[in-house]
Design a protein around this motif. Structure first.
Motif, PDB file in Angstrom:
ATOM      1  N   GLN A 103      26.792  53.416  77.896  1.00 40.53           N
ATOM      2  CA  GLN A 103      27.766  53.372  76.814  1.00 40.53           C
ATOM      3  C   GLN A 103      27.707  54.215  75.754  1.00 40.53           C
ATOM      4  O   GLN A 103      28.757  54.976  75.514  1.00 40.53           O
ATOM      5  CB  GLN A 103      27.816  52.061  76.517  1.00 40.53           C
ATOM      6  CG  GLN A 103      29.214  51.267  77.505  1.00 40.53           C
ATOM      7  CD  GLN A 103      29.245  49.695  77.185  1.00 40.53           C
ATOM      8  OE1 GLN A 103      28.435  49.540  76.176  1.00 40.53           O
ATOM      9  NE2 GLN A 103      30.012  49.184  77.822  1.00 40.53           N
ATOM     10  N   PRO A 104      27.169  53.888  74.880  1.00 36.12           N
ATOM     11  CA  PRO A 104      26.578  55.499  73.920  1.00 36.12           C
ATOM     12  C   PRO A 104      26.641  56.940  74.599  1.00 36.12           C
ATOM     13  O   PRO A 104      26.383  58.094  73.151  1.00 36.12           O
ATOM     14  CB  PRO A 104      25.295  54.729  73.470  1.00 36.12           C
ATOM     15  CG  PRO A 104      24.540  53.589  73.827  1.00 36.12           C
ATOM     16  CD  PRO A 104      25.324  53.414  75.657  1.00 36.12           C
ATOM     17  N   SER A 149      32.429  49.740  73.987  1.00 37.41           N
ATOM     18  CA  SER A 149      33.006  51.098  74.499  1.00 37.41           C
ATOM     19  C   SER A 149      33.582  52.309  73.338  1.00 37.41           C
ATOM     20  O   SER A 149      33.154  53.808  74.180  1.00 37.41           O
ATOM     21  CB  SER A 149      33.118  51.001  75.749  1.00 37.41           C
ATOM     22  OG  SER A 149      32.701  50.831  76.751  1.00 37.41           O
ATOM     23  N   ALA A 150      33.660  51.389  73.103  1.00 36.79           N
ATOM     24  CA  ALA A 150      34.196  53.072  72.115  1.00 36.79           C
ATOM     25  C   ALA A 150      33.942  52.788  70.870  1.00 36.79           C
ATOM     26  O   ALA A 150      34.293  54.489  69.614  1.00 36.79           O
ATOM     27  CB  ALA A 150      35.872  52.400  71.308  1.00 36.79           C
ATOM     28  N   LEU A 151      33.089  52.224  70.530  1.00 36.44           N
ATOM     29  CA  LEU A 151      32.270  52.371  69.140  1.00 36.44           C
ATOM     30  C   LEU A 151      31.297  54.169  69.047  1.00 36.44           C
ATOM     31  O   LEU A 151      32.120  54.130  67.671  1.00 36.44           O
ATOM     32  CB  LEU A 151      31.026  51.097  69.006  1.00 36.44           C
ATOM     33  CG  LEU A 151      30.422  51.438  67.430  1.00 36.44           C
ATOM     34  CD1 LEU A 151      30.822  51.172  66.760  1.00 36.44           C
ATOM     35  CD2 LEU A 151      29.322  50.620  68.003  1.00 36.44           C
ATOM     36  N   VAL A 152      30.709  54.878  70.031  1.00 37.94           N
ATOM     37  CA  VAL A 152      30.958  55.860  69.811  1.00 37.94           C
ATOM     38  C   VAL A 152      31.558  57.145  69.552  1.00 37.94           C
ATOM     39  O   VAL A 152      30.788  57.794  68.805  1.00 37.94           O
ATOM     40  CB  VAL A 152      29.723  56.232  71.130  1.00 37.94           C
ATOM     41  CG1 VAL A 152      30.650  56.057  72.158  1.00 37.94           C
ATOM     42  CG2 VAL A 152      28.911  57.494  71.416  1.00 37.94           C
ATOM     43  N   LEU A 153      32.565  56.612  69.730  1.00 39.97           N
ATOM     44  CA  LEU A 153      33.632  57.895  69.203  1.00 39.97           C
ATOM     45  C   LEU A 153      33.953  57.788  67.633  1.00 39.97           C
ATOM     46  O   LEU A 153      33.736  59.250  67.402  1.00 39.97           O
ATOM     47  CB  LEU A 153      35.043  57.305  70.117  1.00 39.97           C
ATOM     48  CG  LEU A 153      34.804  57.699  71.938  1.00 39.97           C
ATOM     49  CD1 LEU A 153      35.761  56.968  72.094  1.00 39.97           C
ATOM     50  CD2 LEU A 153      33.986  58.902  72.168  1.00 39.97           C
ATOM     51  N   PRO A 154      33.986  57.159  67.484  1.00 39.36           N
ATOM     52  CA  PRO A 154      34.338  57.383  65.322  1.00 39.36           C
ATOM     53  C   PRO A 154      33.279  57.816  65.271  1.00 39.36           C
ATOM     54  O   PRO A 154      33.030  58.171  63.920  1.00 39.36           O
ATOM     55  CB  PRO A 154      34.931  56.001  65.427  1.00 39.36           C
ATOM     56  CG  PRO A 154      34.422  55.198  66.384  1.00 39.36           C
ATOM     57  CD  PRO A 154      34.820  55.608  67.433  1.00 39.36           C
ATOM     58  N   LEU A 155      32.046  56.810  65.625  1.00 32.46           N
ATOM     59  CA  LEU A 155      30.646  56.783  65.181  1.00 32.46           C
ATOM     60  C   LEU A 155      30.206  58.472  64.895  1.00 32.46           C
ATOM     61  O   LEU A 155      29.148  58.829  63.995  1.00 32.46           O
ATOM     62  CB  LEU A 155      29.386  55.794  64.969  1.00 32.46           C
ATOM     63  CG  LEU A 155      29.833  54.436  64.906  1.00 32.46           C
ATOM     64  CD1 LEU A 155      29.245  53.183  64.520  1.00 32.46           C
ATOM     65  CD2 LEU A 155      30.573  54.354  62.890  1.00 32.46           C
ATOM     66  N   THR A 196      39.887  51.451  76.471  1.00 29.82           N
ATOM     67  CA  THR A 196      39.864  51.532  74.834  1.00 29.82           C
ATOM     68  C   THR A 196      39.433  53.193  74.704  1.00 29.82           C
ATOM     69  O   THR A 196      40.274  53.949  73.634  1.00 29.82           O
ATOM     70  CB  THR A 196      38.749  50.755  74.389  1.00 29.82           C
ATOM     71  OG1 THR A 196      38.305  50.400  72.553  1.00 29.82           O
ATOM     72  CG2 THR A 196      37.226  51.466  75.122  1.00 29.82           C
ATOM     73  N   THR A 197      38.715  53.750  76.023  1.00 31.70           N
ATOM     74  CA  THR A 197      38.865  55.255  75.533  1.00 31.70           C
ATOM     75  C   THR A 197      39.896  55.604  75.886  1.00 31.70           C
ATOM     76  O   THR A 197      40.610  56.299  74.828  1.00 31.70           O
ATOM     77  CB  THR A 197      37.988  55.641  76.455  1.00 31.70           C
ATOM     78  OG1 THR A 197      38.148  55.445  77.967  1.00 31.70           O
ATOM     79  CG2 THR A 197      36.191  55.039  76.250  1.00 31.70           C
ATOM     80  N   ALA A 198      41.187  55.228  76.352  1.00 30.20           N
ATOM     81  CA  ALA A 198      43.058  56.067  76.577  1.00 30.20           C
ATOM     82  C   ALA A 198      43.189  55.913  74.854  1.00 30.20           C
ATOM     83  O   ALA A 198      43.961  56.658  74.629  1.00 30.20           O
ATOM     84  CB  ALA A 198      43.176  55.581  77.501  1.00 30.20           C
ATOM     85  N   THR A 199      43.244  54.875  74.637  1.00 27.98           N
ATOM     86  CA  THR A 199      43.830  54.639  73.424  1.00 27.98           C
ATOM     87  C   THR A 199      43.362  55.423  72.501  1.00 27.98           C
ATOM     88  O   THR A 199      43.735  55.753  71.287  1.00 27.98           O
ATOM     89  CB  THR A 199      43.788  52.617  72.973  1.00 27.98           C
ATOM     90  OG1 THR A 199      44.259  51.823  74.634  1.00 27.98           O
ATOM     91  CG2 THR A 199      45.079  51.854  71.928  1.00 27.98           C
TER      92      THR A 199
END
Length: 379
Positions: free
Chosen positions: A44-45, A247-253, A371-374
């Protein structure tokens, strides 16, 4: 104090007195379960670095987690129920060796196909080990301590799940993402010997049903057990929400204005350990008849968590508070669900946990890919 020799295929006779499980054995269940489930969540990260290394878009990289969850689903249907049919200690040993091999396949993957196949195998075997150990603990425990024992083992699962992100982020910053899976294989190898020596021997009924009959009986259990149906749907929705966040946390951070390293992003999982520490207490309350009240409180906490989580773009403290609430509510509900389900059919613990966690796997997979697609489409 020796562990109870309780049949894994027949109810416990409440008129007899059995010794409690030693604390060391309960702790071993928790450690082994936590180490096993961590393998499922190491990716995930690492989604952004995997996307770059294998030249995959952010919209599609969630498929790595989805492949893992497909493996989870297959394990819950075809491997976890075996605990009601064969010697659990031998089953754990074989699955552990296979899991180590799968981790090494991922570590040395050089194509997207091999990576996805390896991730599917890690999900398959990591889940089989984790849920097999939870069912093992439930069968070995006395009825009056079952919630506590399952809660303690489940707290190990939750801590392993959370620390997986910290471990994965830290090791990847030092040794790359391949180093994460090499280290994971070493950890599982170190657990193998104490697991084989200390796990209690549980008798298997001589006239056990055949494998095909075992699988067919799962549909019957699902149709007949209302508790399993209700708690399964709760688990599906809860873990979909849970994976939508993680699953999406890594993308904005990992992007401006934060641009955090994988170590820092993974460390956010540490604050969720507070929720894991509540696991044994939730099981304790379930043992004393407060399962419905515990469930209601957990659901309210889960709902409230999305308030501060929605403010993460403005405040990291809001993010921390939201993570604590999300993990606390989720863990309390999960332990309570399992405590209630295990009380319905003592002779079918492995099949019950397999069916219950199948709801979990479906929710997790849907949450991860959506969540990654969104995020790629709308931020």
């Amino acid at each position: 104090m020796k562990a109870s020799h309780v049949s894994s295929t027949s109810p416990v006779d409440n008129n007899k007195t059995y010794s409690n499980l030693p604390r060391g054995v309960i702790l071993l269940f928790a450690i082994a379960s936590g180490a096993s489930v961590a393998n499922v969540y190491y990716a995930q990260p690492l989604l952004d670095i995997l996307a770059k290394d294998f030249n995959v878009s952010h919209a599609a990289i969630g498929g790595v987690v989805t492949a893992t969850q497909i493996g989870c689903a297959l394990a819950l249907i075809f491997l976890v129920p075996l605990g009601d049919l064969v010697n659990r200690r031998r089953l754990m040993a074989l699955q552990l060796l296979a899991l180590i091999s799968a981790l090494l396949v991922v570590a040395f993957a050089h194509s997207t196909i091999i990576l996805l196949a390896g991730m599917l195998a890690v999900g398959l075997l990591g889940t089989a080990m984790t849920q097999g150990l939870i069912a093992y603990a439930a069968s070995a425990a006395l009825p009056h301590e079952q919630g506590h024992v399952v809660g303690t083992a489940q707290s190990g699962v939750f801590i392993g799940l959370l620390l997986a992100r910290v471990f994965s982020g830290g090791i990847s910053d030092v040794a790359g993402w391949r180093g994460v899976y090499c280290c994971a294989a070493i950890i599982m190898l170190m657990i193998a010997l104490p697991l084989w020596k200390r796990l209690p021997h549980l008798e298997v009924q001589p006239n056990a049903m055949r494998y095909q009959q075992l699988l067919a009986s799962m549909l019957k259990l699902l149709r007949q057990e209302k508790v399993l149906q209700v708690r399964g749907v709760l688990a599906l929705l809860m873990f979909a929400a849970f994976n939508i966040f993680w699953s999406a946390l890594v993308l904005p951070l990992s992007e401006p204005p934060y641009s955090f390293s994988h170590t820092i992003i993974g460390s956010f999982g540490l604050v969720g350990v507070v929720g894991a520490l509540a696991a044994a207490r939730a099981g304790y309350w379930a043992d004393r008849g407060y399962a419905q009240r515990t469930s209601l409180a957990a659901l309210v906490i889960l709902l409230l968590a999305w308030g501060p989580l929605s403010l993460m773009a403005y405040s990291l403290w809001a993010l921390v508070i939201g993570i604590v609430l999300l993990d606390l509510g989720g863990q309390a509900l999960h332990v309570t669900n399992q405590s209630m389900i295990f009380r319905t059919r003592p002779e079918a613990h492995s099949r019950l946990v397999g069916l219950y966690m199948l709801f979990y796997a479906i929710g997790s997979g849907l949450g991860a890919i959506s969540t990654t697609a969104t995020y790629a489409y709308a931020g």
